[in-house]
Design an enzyme around this catalytic site. Structure first.
Site, short mmCIF file in Angstrom:
data_model
loop_
_atom_site.label_atom_id
_atom_site.label_comp_id
_atom_site.label_asym_id
_atom_site.label_seq_id
_atom_site.Cartn_x
_atom_site.Cartn_y
_atom_site.Cartn_z
N LYS A 74 28.45 42.95 55.53
CA LYS A 74 28.15 42.71 54.43
C LYS A 74 26.46 42.56 54.51
O LYS A 74 25.80 42.06 53.78
CB LYS A 74 28.60 41.34 53.78
N ASP B 280 39.75 37.51 45.92
CA ASP B 280 39.60 38.74 46.42
C ASP B 280 40.25 39.60 45.08
O ASP B 280 39.65 40.77 45.00
CB ASP B 280 40.03 39.18 47.46
N ASN C 266 42.80 28.90 45.12
CA ASN C 266 42.92 28.80 46.51
C ASN C 266 42.80 27.19 46.85
O ASN C 266 42.31 26.51 45.76
CB ASN C 266 42.17 29.83 47.14
N LYS D 111 51.55 32.80 26.49
CA LYS D 111 52.29 32.53 27.78
C LYS D 111 53.47 33.20 28.26
O LYS D 111 54.14 33.59 27.38
CB LYS D 111 52.78 30.92 27.61
N PHE E 86 30.01 32.58 54.53
CA PHE E 86 30.70 31.84 55.09
C PHE E 86 32.09 32.81 55.80
O PHE E 86 32.23 33.88 54.62
CB PHE E 86 31.53 30.67 54.22
N LYS F 10 32.18 40.49 59.48
CA LYS F 10 31.65 40.22 58.13
C LYS F 10 30.06 40.16 57.71
O LYS F 10 29.40 40.80 57.05
CB LYS F 10 32.25 39.03 57.58
N ASP G 21 32.66 42.06 45.30
CA ASP G 21 32.16 41.26 46.33
C ASP G 21 30.75 40.69 46.04
O ASP G 21 29.83 41.31 46.13
CB ASP G 21 32.41 41.65 47.77
N ILE G 22 30.62 39.40 45.69
CA ILE G 22 29.40 38.69 45.12
C ILE G 22 28.41 39.07 46.28
O ILE G 22 27.16 39.33 46.05
CB ILE G 22 29.35 37.33 44.69
#
Ligand code: CTP
Length: 401
Positions: free
Chosen positions: A341, A279, A210, A289, A323, A337, A306-307
């Site tokens: 969480k 995710d 990302n 390859k 975050f 969240k 999910d850490i």
């Protein structure tokens, strides 16, 4: 007036018209209780006589790397060890260039290399010299090596030009020195921080990732270090220089980040999940390859753990800050969240419109906790990081008391 009693300040003076202002700085430092020793470069002595600083500091002024008369208990290594802070003010463009390159051909340069204590510089030069790319590069490099860069100020210059290049006023420098000695808001606190993106391998040469640059996370690490936290950075791949005072664990994939966090978290007081963790990962990473063989191609993705959720579910858990990077409905998703969480705080930022967040130098945050909210206005990431660390330190102290 700031109190600097028992603080030992080594003041380096280089060649520049602002050298006369440093006489006032010595006077202010002595008045605030500091012990001051002055070192002058040869060109500084063209502007002001060593005797001036000797009279103000009450000690001989050090000028020569090979001084036969030098007090043997105070050679250059001893002087570097003696001080609590070394400030070069004014720091000329020439001096900054030599310092960046690691030169040691005068006493002050040698001290900058030999000092294990914080080193600060107060640049002072003509505005055009300050604007020059080589000066800017030098200052950026010094700053990335944890040299504190104070100033310069903007305004009228001795040469008649107007612009940035004036040395900060002695009162401001005194204030900055005092800031260095105030107790940190996170003294003794162990902070674990995830930063940057993760990479999920498709085959040996391709990956899914990302747009996270890691800048926000690294700025948070710097800000927390300034508040005297013990920082461990679990960092995905970024092209940034990590702060040397932080412990760095470099990882690539979400699974590696998860493993590294779980290995460290048992001893930590505070956890900030700033990383943009993928995710999903590719179910079967190809060993070789992948070849172009069809018009379309599908990848089977499976979820990553999910850490942050895993950390907040621990029985002995640190204070957890997450975050939320959202393109819309910031508050709604952030609050979801926070609940889901089981976080102590969440910092939400808008991403995707190019003005702040991913891949930019700016950010803007809405910070939520169960019974409160605080907006941090748009600013540079280091400034945002400072304000967020202040906020986290306040909530953390409340929660632990
Ligand atoms: N996070 C994490 N591990 C993951 C995914 C996210 O630790 N596998 C953390 C991030 O570091 C961040 C918070 O969870 O602090 C929220 O991440 P975000 O990507 O905004 O949300 P997700 O939970 O992934 O949900 P969604 O992508 O649906 O918005």
């Amino acid at each position: 007036m700031q109190s600097l009693s028992n603080k030992k300040i080594l003041l380096g003076i280089t060649g520049g018209i602002a050298a006369y202002k440093s006489a006032e700085l010595v006077r202010l430092l002595i008045k605030s209780g500091a012990e001051v020793r002055v070192v002058m470069t040869p060109s500084a002595q063209e502007f002001v006589q060593p005797l001036t600083y000797q009279a103000l500091s009450g000690h001989r002024v050090y000028t020569d790397l090979f001084d036969g008369e030098a007090d043997s208990a105070m050679d250059h290594i001893e002087l570097a060890r003696w001080c609590d802070l070394l400030l070069v003010a004014p720091a000329s463009a020439d001096f900054l260039g030599k310092m960046t390159a690691g030169y040691a051909d005068n006493l002050l340069l040698t001290l900058c290399l030999a000092s294990k204590q914080p080193v600060a510089v107060a640049p002072a030069m003509n505005q055009q010299m300050f604007a020059n790319a080589s000066t800017r590069d030098n200052i950026n490099q010094l700053s990335s090596r944890q040299v504190l860069v104070w100033g310069p100020a903007d305004g009228e210059q001795a040469c008649g030009d107007i612009g940035p290049g004036r040395m900060l006023e002695p009162e401001q420098l005194l204030n900055n020195i005092a800031q260095q000695f105030r107790p940190g808001k996170l003294t003794g606190v162990k902070l674990l921080l995830t930063v940057g993106p993760t990479r999920e391998a498709i085959d040996p040469v391709r990956y899914i990732s990302n747009r996270s640059s890691g800048k926000m996370g690294y700025a948070l690490a710097e800000a927390a270090l300034r508040e005297a936290a013990e920082v461990t950075l679990v960092s995905g791949p970024v092209s940034l220089i990590p702060p040397s005072a932080a412990r760095l664990v470099a990882v690539e994939s979400a699974q590696q980040m998860y493993d590294a966090v779980m290995q460290q978290v048992g001893t930590q007081d505070l956890f900030i999940a700033c990383a943009a963790v993928s995710d999903y990962r590719v179910d079967q990473t190809a060993q070789h390859k992948l070849k172009k063989s069809a018009d379309t191609m599908s990848l089977q993705l499976v979820p990553n753990a999910d850490i942050l959720t895993a950390v907040s579910a621990l029985e002995e858990r640190p204070f957890c800050v997450g975050f939320a990077a959202e393109t819309r409905d910031l508050e709604k998703y952030a609050m979801q969240k926070l609940e889901k969480k089981k976080l102590d705080m969440i910092a939400a930022n808008k991403v995707g419109d190019g003005s702040s967040g991913f891949e930019t130098d700016f950010n803007q945050l809405e910070v939520f906790w169960r019974d409160g909210h605080h907006s941090i206005e748009r600013a540079s990431k280091p400034e945002i990081a400072k304000q967020l660390i202040d906020l986290i330190a306040g909530r953390y102290t409340c929660a632990r008391s």
